[in-house]
Design a protein around this motif. Structure first.
Motif, mmCIF file in Angstrom:
data_model
loop_
_atom_site.group_PDB
_atom_site.id
_atom_site.type_symbol
_atom_site.label_atom_id
_atom_site.label_comp_id
_atom_site.label_asym_id
_atom_site.label_seq_id
_atom_site.Cartn_x
_atom_site.Cartn_y
_atom_site.Cartn_z
ATOM 1 N N ALA A 82 -17.415 -62.781 -30.951
ATOM 2 C CA ALA A 82 -18.097 -64.037 -31.277
ATOM 3 C C ALA A 82 -19.346 -63.759 -32.086
ATOM 4 O O ALA A 82 -20.169 -62.916 -31.709
ATOM 5 N N ILE A 83 -19.489 -64.489 -33.213
ATOM 6 C CA ILE A 83 -20.644 -64.295 -34.095
ATOM 7 C C ILE A 83 -21.276 -65.651 -34.385
ATOM 8 O O ILE A 83 -21.040 -66.261 -35.431
ATOM 9 N N PRO A 84 -22.095 -66.167 -33.457
ATOM 10 C CA PRO A 84 -22.790 -67.432 -33.711
ATOM 11 C C PRO A 84 -24.083 -67.189 -34.490
ATOM 12 O O PRO A 84 -24.851 -66.272 -34.175
ATOM 13 N N GLU A 85 -24.342 -68.018 -35.495
ATOM 14 C CA GLU A 85 -25.547 -67.859 -36.311
ATOM 15 C C GLU A 85 -26.250 -69.199 -36.472
ATOM 16 O O GLU A 85 -25.619 -70.219 -36.789
ATOM 17 N N LEU A 86 -27.563 -69.190 -36.265
ATOM 18 C CA LEU A 86 -28.411 -70.344 -36.525
ATOM 19 C C LEU A 86 -29.511 -69.917 -37.478
ATOM 20 O O LEU A 86 -30.110 -68.851 -37.299
ATOM 21 N N LEU A 87 -29.782 -70.742 -38.485
ATOM 22 C CA LEU A 87 -30.824 -70.423 -39.452
ATOM 23 C C LEU A 87 -31.659 -71.671 -39.716
ATOM 24 O O LEU A 87 -31.163 -72.650 -40.285
ATOM 25 N N GLY A 88 -32.901 -71.626 -39.265
ATOM 26 C CA GLY A 88 -33.813 -72.726 -39.530
ATOM 27 C C GLY A 88 -34.798 -72.338 -40.619
ATOM 28 O O GLY A 88 -35.431 -71.284 -40.533
ATOM 29 N N SER A 89 -34.922 -73.184 -41.638
ATOM 30 C CA SER A 89 -35.795 -72.845 -42.767
ATOM 31 C C SER A 89 -36.988 -73.794 -42.910
ATOM 32 O O SER A 89 -37.790 -73.635 -43.819
ATOM 33 N N VAL A 90 -37.096 -74.778 -41.985
ATOM 34 C CA VAL A 90 -38.226 -75.714 -42.032
ATOM 35 C C VAL A 90 -38.739 -75.959 -40.616
ATOM 36 O O VAL A 90 -37.995 -75.841 -39.638
ATOM 37 N N ASP A 91 -40.007 -76.321 -40.506
ATOM 38 C CA ASP A 91 -40.597 -76.634 -39.212
ATOM 39 C C ASP A 91 -39.928 -77.865 -38.615
ATOM 40 O O ASP A 91 -39.687 -78.854 -39.318
ATOM 41 N N GLY A 92 -39.615 -77.786 -37.320
ATOM 42 C CA GLY A 92 -39.135 -78.958 -36.610
ATOM 43 C C GLY A 92 -37.641 -79.121 -36.521
ATOM 44 O O GLY A 92 -37.162 -80.056 -35.868
ATOM 45 N N VAL A 93 -36.877 -78.246 -37.149
ATOM 46 C CA VAL A 93 -35.430 -78.344 -37.051
ATOM 47 C C VAL A 93 -34.986 -77.958 -35.639
ATOM 48 O O VAL A 93 -35.595 -77.087 -35.006
ATOM 49 N N GLU A 94 -33.935 -78.616 -35.110
ATOM 50 C CA GLU A 94 -33.461 -78.357 -33.750
ATOM 51 C C GLU A 94 -32.044 -77.786 -33.802
ATOM 52 O O GLU A 94 -31.092 -78.506 -34.096
ATOM 53 N N LEU A 95 -31.921 -76.511 -33.474
ATOM 54 C CA LEU A 95 -30.627 -75.834 -33.493
ATOM 55 C C LEU A 95 -30.418 -75.108 -32.174
ATOM 56 O O LEU A 95 -31.360 -74.524 -31.629
ATOM 57 N N SER A 96 -29.176 -75.116 -31.664
ATOM 58 C CA SER A 96 -28.890 -74.428 -30.405
ATOM 59 C C SER A 96 -27.482 -73.862 -30.449
ATOM 60 O O SER A 96 -26.633 -74.333 -31.209
ATOM 61 N N HIS A 97 -27.254 -72.833 -29.631
ATOM 62 C CA HIS A 97 -25.889 -72.316 -29.537
ATOM 63 C C HIS A 97 -25.612 -71.810 -28.124
ATOM 64 O O HIS A 97 -26.506 -71.434 -27.372
ATOM 65 N N GLU A 98 -24.311 -71.810 -27.798
ATOM 66 C CA GLU A 98 -23.831 -71.341 -26.508
ATOM 67 C C GLU A 98 -22.557 -70.547 -26.760
ATOM 68 O O GLU A 98 -21.597 -71.069 -27.322
ATOM 69 N N ALA A 99 -22.546 -69.292 -26.393
ATOM 70 C CA ALA A 99 -21.380 -68.438 -26.621
ATOM 71 C C ALA A 99 -21.038 -67.692 -25.335
ATOM 72 O O ALA A 99 -21.931 -67.201 -24.642
ATOM 73 N N ALA A 100 -19.739 -67.611 -25.038
ATOM 74 C CA ALA A 100 -19.304 -66.896 -23.837
ATOM 75 C C ALA A 100 -17.902 -66.356 -24.051
ATOM 76 O O ALA A 100 -17.034 -67.048 -24.572
ATOM 77 N N VAL A 101 -17.698 -65.109 -23.661
ATOM 78 C CA VAL A 101 -16.382 -64.484 -23.713
ATOM 79 C C VAL A 101 -16.122 -63.862 -22.340
ATOM 80 O O VAL A 101 -16.973 -63.151 -21.811
ATOM 81 N N GLY A 102 -14.954 -64.144 -21.750
ATOM 82 C CA GLY A 102 -14.701 -63.589 -20.437
ATOM 83 C C GLY A 102 -13.277 -63.799 -19.985
ATOM 84 O O GLY A 102 -12.356 -63.853 -20.794
ATOM 85 N N LYS A 103 -13.121 -63.927 -18.688
ATOM 86 C CA LYS A 103 -11.792 -64.071 -18.096
ATOM 87 C C LYS A 103 -11.784 -65.296 -17.194
ATOM 88 O O LYS A 103 -12.825 -65.915 -16.927
ATOM 89 N N ILE A 104 -10.604 -65.671 -16.722
ATOM 90 C CA ILE A 104 -10.502 -66.763 -15.759
ATOM 91 C C ILE A 104 -11.081 -66.299 -14.427
ATOM 92 O O ILE A 104 -10.738 -65.229 -13.927
ATOM 93 N N ALA A 105 -11.955 -67.114 -13.876
ATOM 94 C CA ALA A 105 -12.593 -66.749 -12.612
ATOM 95 C C ALA A 105 -11.571 -66.774 -11.474
ATOM 96 O O ALA A 105 -10.804 -67.730 -11.338
ATOM 97 N N GLN A 106 -11.570 -65.724 -10.668
ATOM 98 C CA GLN A 106 -10.615 -65.629 -9.563
ATOM 99 C C GLN A 106 -10.779 -66.773 -8.574
ATOM 100 O O GLN A 106 -9.792 -67.287 -8.022
ATOM 101 N N GLU A 107 -12.018 -67.215 -8.376
ATOM 102 C CA GLU A 107 -12.227 -68.308 -7.420
ATOM 103 C C GLU A 107 -11.596 -69.612 -7.905
ATOM 104 O O GLU A 107 -11.190 -70.454 -7.090
ATOM 105 N N GLU A 108 -11.504 -69.800 -9.235
ATOM 106 C CA GLU A 108 -10.835 -70.989 -9.753
ATOM 107 C C GLU A 108 -9.339 -70.935 -9.450
ATOM 108 O O GLU A 108 -8.733 -71.951 -9.077
ATOM 109 N N ILE A 109 -8.741 -69.759 -9.625
ATOM 110 C CA ILE A 109 -7.319 -69.595 -9.297
ATOM 111 C C ILE A 109 -7.087 -69.824 -7.813
ATOM 112 O O ILE A 109 -6.156 -70.542 -7.410
#
Length: 385
Positions: free
Chosen positions: A309-336
């Motif tokens: 996963a390659i998430p990129e955020l680039l803010g070039s001015v004051d006040g811009v609102e950018l966010s990211h959420e990245a996750a890589v994994g497996k199915i949780a055993q407790e869910e199964i």
């Protein structure tokens, strides 16, 4: 990603000719097209464009307010489409764009009239039937001011294909207060290499929604569409659902540039590596204020494989609102275990979790298209587990 030698493919000599009634197509080809969301009955469709290998075989509009042409016809009718053709993608970007620029086979031109609300989707299919065929296409979509359009485009290959290359250029133009929903379903094969090159621009108050679904194997795919929000209040959203079984290499992502005040951009991706490799990219650039962008990339690894996963955020001015959420994994055993405690066996529990993870409800698709995707997921489960 492997080096692709375009000399391995045939870029000439494969023309099928006009097909007036799509129901006359080979049953196996119709089945592959249906898995890409393309209905040969043309029910509840505003029009259809179908290309097989190196030429158009079917092109017609079924609803007033939308024009559908082969790109070569559009270039002739509109004196080369100045201001549109090759303005969002550089023809010298790489060898794939150069191939498309130098030896254009076809592609669709779709344009709405100003103020037209096209209530049913336009469908297109770029189909590869011959062995070791290389296909160069160039698509241009113009959604005029105050109009709305949904395009369902299904790219596919014939069953048993021994190899093919699809090189597709797409350019999008969304006018003031206009809305374009573009849903792409890729139904390739283990021997197909794919190189789309896509760019677009959205004007003031315009909305661009891009849905991308890849659930079947593909040898090597690289895609990175870029949309520029150049008008005040413009909005772009990319949704993608990707599965890469063993032998598949998928380098896919999206890019949004927030270039005007009050613009919003969102990139949401769900990926599953079930033996293959996925490079999941995302870029949001904030170049004006106020502007908001959010990037969410979540991946599951089932039975081996790689997700980068390659998430990129680039803010070039004051006040811009950018966010990211990245996750890589497996199915949780407790869910199964939770689902198994309610009567499911382990395979059923895993399948239920995966189907929830690959939820396409956020795409706002017609029910019949959801049904196609659900069927594809069911057929792909054996590759996932």
């Amino acid at each position: 990603m492997e080096k692709i030698n375009l000399k391995d493919f045939r870029f000439s000599g494969s023309q099928l000719g006009e097909i007036a009634d799509l129901r006359q197509l080979d049953p196996a080809d119709k089945a592959e097209m249906l898995m890409s969301g393309v209905d040969v009955e043309e029910r509840e469709r505003a029009g259809t464009y179908l290309q097989v290998d190196h030429g158009r075989v079917h092109c017609k509009s079924l609803q007033k307010g939308v024009e559908i042409l082969d790109i070569k016809e559009a270039l002739a009718k509109y004196d080369g489409l100045p201001g549109y053709f090759w303005t969002q993608v550089d023809p010298d970007k790489d060898e794939f764009t150069r191939s498309a620029a130098e030896n254009l086979h076809g592609g669709y031109f779709v344009r709405t009239e100003k103020g037209a609300k096209i209530t049913e989707p336009v469908q297109s299919c770029l189909f590869l039937k011959g062995d070791m065929v290389g296909q160069n296409v160039h698509n241009v979509v113009i959604v005029e001011d105050d109009s709305e359009l949904h395009i369902i485009t299904g790219c596919s290959v014939a069953h048993g294909s021994k190899g093919a290359a699809h090189l597709g250029i797409s350019e999008f133009f969304v006018g003031k207060n206009a809305k374009l929903t573009f849903t792409m379903i890729h139904n390739w094969a283990e021997s197909t290499v794919v190189r789309p090159r896509t760019g677009g621009v959205v004007d003031e108050g315009g909305v661009f929604i891009n849905n991308y679904v890849l659930l079947k194997p593909v040898k090597d795919l690289q895609s990175y569409p870029a949309i520029r929000l150049n008008g005040k209040g413009a909005v772009a959203r990319f949704n993608s659902v990707i599965v890469a079984p063993k032998g598949s290499y998928v380098d896919s992502g999206s890019r949004i540039e927030l270039n005007a005040p009050d613009t919003k951009g969102e990139i949401i991706s769900r990926t599953i590596a079930s033996g293959g490799t996925i490079v999941a990219r995302g870029f949001i650039g904030g170049n004006s204020v106020p502007a908001k962008g959010h990037l969410e990339c979540k991946g599951l690894i089932l039975g081996g494989g790689v997700i980068h996963a390659i998430p990129e955020l680039l803010g070039s001015v004051d006040g811009v609102e950018l966010s990211h959420e990245a996750a890589v994994g497996k199915i949780a055993q407790e869910e199964i275990e939770y689902l198994m405690a309610r009567g499911l066996d382990e395979n059923e529990a895993t399948s239920t979790i995966v189907r929830g993870f690959l939820n396409v409800d956020i795409m706002g698709l017609p029910q019949e298209l959801k049904d196609v995707i659900e069927k594809t997921i069911s057929e792909s489960e054996k590759d996932m587990f």
